[in-house]
Design a protein around this motif. Sequence first.
Motif, PDB file in Angstrom:
ATOM      1  N   GLY A 278      -6.574  -2.752  -4.222  1.00  0.00           N
ATOM      2  CA  GLY A 278      -5.964  -3.219  -2.987  1.00  0.00           C
ATOM      3  C   GLY A 278      -6.949  -3.181  -1.835  1.00  0.00           C
ATOM      4  N   THR A 279      -6.455  -3.069  -0.615  1.00  0.00           N
ATOM      5  CA  THR A 279      -7.304  -3.024   0.572  1.00  0.00           C
ATOM      6  C   THR A 279      -7.893  -1.625   0.717  1.00  0.00           C
ATOM      7  OG1 THR A 279      -5.924  -4.693   1.659  1.00  0.00           O
ATOM      8  CG2 THR A 279      -7.411  -3.407   3.054  1.00  0.00           C
TER       9      THR A 279
ATOM     10  N   LEU B  38       0.218   1.583   0.606  1.00  0.00           N
ATOM     11  CA  LEU B  38      -0.983   0.954   1.150  1.00  0.00           C
ATOM     12  C   LEU B  38      -0.643  -0.119   2.170  1.00  0.00           C
ATOM     13  CD1 LEU B  38      -3.999   0.568   1.291  1.00  0.00           C
ATOM     14  CD2 LEU B  38      -3.891  -0.794  -0.803  1.00  0.00           C
ATOM     15  N   TYR B  39       0.369  -0.934   1.880  1.00  0.00           N
ATOM     16  CA  TYR B  39       0.615  -2.065   2.785  1.00  0.00           C
ATOM     17  C   TYR B  39       1.499  -1.689   3.967  1.00  0.00           C
ATOM     18  CZ  TYR B  39      -2.491  -4.427  -0.140  1.00  0.00           C
ATOM     19  OH  TYR B  39      -3.655  -4.752  -0.779  1.00  0.00           O
ATOM     20  N   GLN B  40       2.099  -0.497   3.936  1.00  0.00           N
ATOM     21  CA  GLN B  40       2.660   0.057   5.167  1.00  0.00           C
ATOM     22  C   GLN B  40       1.526   0.350   6.143  1.00  0.00           C
ATOM     23  OE1 GLN B  40       6.060   1.015   5.965  1.00  0.00           O
ATOM     24  NE2 GLN B  40       5.209   1.371   8.006  1.00  0.00           N
TER      25      GLN B  40
ATOM     26  N   ALA C  47       3.841  -7.002   3.157  1.00  0.00           N
ATOM     27  CA  ALA C  47       3.672  -6.459   4.505  1.00  0.00           C
ATOM     28  C   ALA C  47       4.698  -7.041   5.472  1.00  0.00           C
ATOM     29  CB  ALA C  47       2.254  -6.731   5.001  1.00  0.00           C
TER      30      ALA C  47
ATOM     31  N   CYS D 151      -9.470   3.084   4.360  1.00  0.00           N
ATOM     32  CA  CYS D 151      -8.065   3.304   4.679  1.00  0.00           C
ATOM     33  C   CYS D 151      -7.694   4.734   4.294  1.00  0.00           C
ATOM     34  CB  CYS D 151      -7.188   2.312   3.922  1.00  0.00           C
ATOM     35  SG  CYS D 151      -7.476   0.579   4.369  1.00  0.00           S
TER      36      CYS D 151
ATOM     37  N   LYS E 175       0.531  -9.207  -1.303  1.00  0.00           N
ATOM     38  CA  LYS E 175       0.753  -7.860  -0.779  1.00  0.00           C
ATOM     39  C   LYS E 175       0.423  -7.736   0.708  1.00  0.00           C
ATOM     40  CE  LYS E 175       0.403  -5.818  -5.319  1.00  0.00           C
ATOM     41  NZ  LYS E 175      -0.086  -4.732  -6.196  1.00  0.00           N
ATOM     42  N   ALA E 176      -0.761  -8.226   1.105  1.00  0.00           N
ATOM     43  CA  ALA E 176      -1.106  -8.179   2.530  1.00  0.00           C
ATOM     44  C   ALA E 176      -0.364  -9.265   3.301  1.00  0.00           C
ATOM     45  CB  ALA E 176      -2.619  -8.341   2.707  1.00  0.00           C
TER      46      ALA E 176
ATOM     47  N   TRP F 265      -1.423  -1.059   6.039  1.00  0.00           N
ATOM     48  CA  TRP F 265      -2.039  -2.348   6.375  1.00  0.00           C
ATOM     49  C   TRP F 265      -1.350  -2.964   7.598  1.00  0.00           C
ATOM     50  CZ3 TRP F 265      -1.078  -7.454   7.155  1.00  0.00           C
ATOM     51  CH2 TRP F 265      -2.150  -8.341   7.043  1.00  0.00           C
ATOM     52  N   CYS F 266      -0.028  -2.842   7.670  1.00  0.00           N
ATOM     53  CA  CYS F 266       0.710  -3.375   8.827  1.00  0.00           C
ATOM     54  C   CYS F 266       0.177  -2.794  10.133  1.00  0.00           C
ATOM     55  CB  CYS F 266       2.197  -3.054   8.705  1.00  0.00           C
ATOM     56  SG  CYS F 266       3.067  -3.908   7.374  1.00  0.00           S
TER      57      CYS F 266
ATOM     58  N   THR G 282       1.683   0.160  -3.938  1.00  0.00           N
ATOM     59  CA  THR G 282       1.767  -1.021  -3.072  1.00  0.00           C
ATOM     60  C   THR G 282       2.462  -0.698  -1.753  1.00  0.00           C
ATOM     61  OG1 THR G 282       1.724  -2.557  -4.932  1.00  0.00           O
ATOM     62  CG2 THR G 282       2.692  -3.362  -2.874  1.00  0.00           C
TER      63      THR G 282
END
Length: 468
Positions: free
Chosen positions: A290-291, A166-168, A200, A312, A195-196, A170-171, A163
Motif C-alpha cells: 500500500g502507501t 492505512l487508508y484512514q 478513502a 506513514c 484504496k486511495a 491516507w485521508c 486496508t
Amino acid sequence: MVRDAAERFGDAEAVVDGDRRLSFAELADQVRRTAGAFAAAGVGPGDRVALWAPNSAEWIVAAFGLLTAGGVLVPVNTRFRDEEAHDIVVRSGAKLLLVQGGFLDREFTGPPGVPVIDLRQDGFLGSGEPLEHPVGPDDLADIIFTSGTTGRPKGVMTTHGQTLRLYQEWCDLAQLRTGDRYLIVNPFFHIFGYKAGLVASVIRGATVLPLAVFDVDRVLELVEKERVTVLPGPPTLYHSLLRAGGGRDLSSLRVAVTGSADIPVELVRRITDELPFRHLMTGYGLTEAGTVTASRPGDPYEAVATTVGRPCEGFEIRIADDGEVLVRGYGVMRGYLDDPAATARAIDTDGWLHTGDLGEIDDEGRLRIVGRKKDMFVVGGFNAYPAEIEGFLMRHPAVAQAAVIGVPDERLGQVGKAFVVARGAVTEAELIAWAKERMAGFKVPRRIEFRTGLPLNATGKVMKDELS
C-alpha cells in the motif's frame, strides 16, 4: 465501513456516475442486496470473485457487495487481453467473473468453467435479500495481481484491517474532507484508484465520481459541472490540465495527489501556482504494502518533487547495502497467493519487504527513489515488466531473441523499446500489431529495433545497460 458511512452521511451523495446518483444510504442498501445476490449464487466467506470492468457505480456496488458477503475481491486490469485475464481468474480460484461487456468495444470472456455475469445486463446487482456476513480485521479482503521480473503476475493478499487502517491515515495526509468531490481517474483495479480513491472516499464521506476512460475534455467538463475538489493522478494528468484548462472554471479544485513517476520541480510549482490546488501530496507505494511514504502539508516544492516523503505511521524504511529500499510494517502483504517461494524471496525473516527499488534517505527522513533494481518501467502510471513483455514477443514464430527496456517519452514518461533478433521475416509494424492483439496497450513496445545479436555477459544474460 459502508454501513458506518450510511449512518454518518445518510442522504449525502456517495457516487455520481453519469445520470446515476447514489446517496450513502442507497449505496449501503444496494451493497447489502448485492451481498445477498452473491450468497444466492453460491459465493460464501473466503470465496474469490474476479471483477474485470472499468470504473463505474456498478464496480463499486459489486466490489463492496462481495466483501459484505465475506468474499475476496480479485480485480482484473481492463487493459488485459483474454489470455492474460484468464490466467489470473484461474489461478485465483475465482468462482465467478463479473464483466462489463462492450467496454472499449470489447467482449470480456471467461475461462472454461467460470460463470460470467455482466454488471449492466444480467440484473444481478441488488437482486438478493439483504445480507451482511461478519468479517474480521485479519480476514482476507482482496488479491491484487502484480507482475514481477519473472514475468508471471503474482497475487498480493491483503486483509480488511490492513486496508482500513492505512487508508484512514491516507485521508489525513491527503487532507480529504467530508463533502469533498473526488474524481477518480485512476483505475479501480489498481490500489491508487481502489484504496486511495474509493475506500478513502467512503471512510471520509466524500463523493466518488468514477471515470471509466481518461479523456482530458471529460475531466475538465466534470470538474466544472460537478465542482470537483480532489483530483489525484499520475503526472501526465496535470500536464494535460495545464495545457487544456484555459476557459474552464477549475476553481473548485483543492487537492492533488501524485506519484508513480519522477516529477520535475517546475511541474510541482506549476500545479500549485497555475492551477487552483492548495495541497499537493506525493507518495511512494506498491501493491505489496500500500502507501508506504507520503509528503506532508507545508513541505517545500523541491522536497515534494524530488522525494516521496516520510514513512506513514506504522511503517519503517531502510536502505540495504546494495541500495535497495526495504519496507517493514503492518501494511506489508500477507504473502503471494500459492507462492511461498516468491513470498520468502520478497519478505525476509526479519519481516523486511524487498521492494526492488533503489533509494536514499535524506537528513530529514524523506525517501528519494533513485532507480529500479528490477527492470520495471512506468508507462503513464502503469508498471510494465520487461520479462513479461519479452515472453510474449518470444511467442512470435519469427522472433529468436527479445530484450525490452524503458525509454523516455514526453507524454507518458516512459514507453517500451524492444530489441529483437529475428529468425524469419517480420517488420516492426507487423510485430507491434501482433503484440497489440496479445498484450495490454501500455505493455506494447512503441519501437522495435532489429539486431543480428544482443550483448550478453559471461552467464548469457542480456546486458541491458548497453541497449538504448
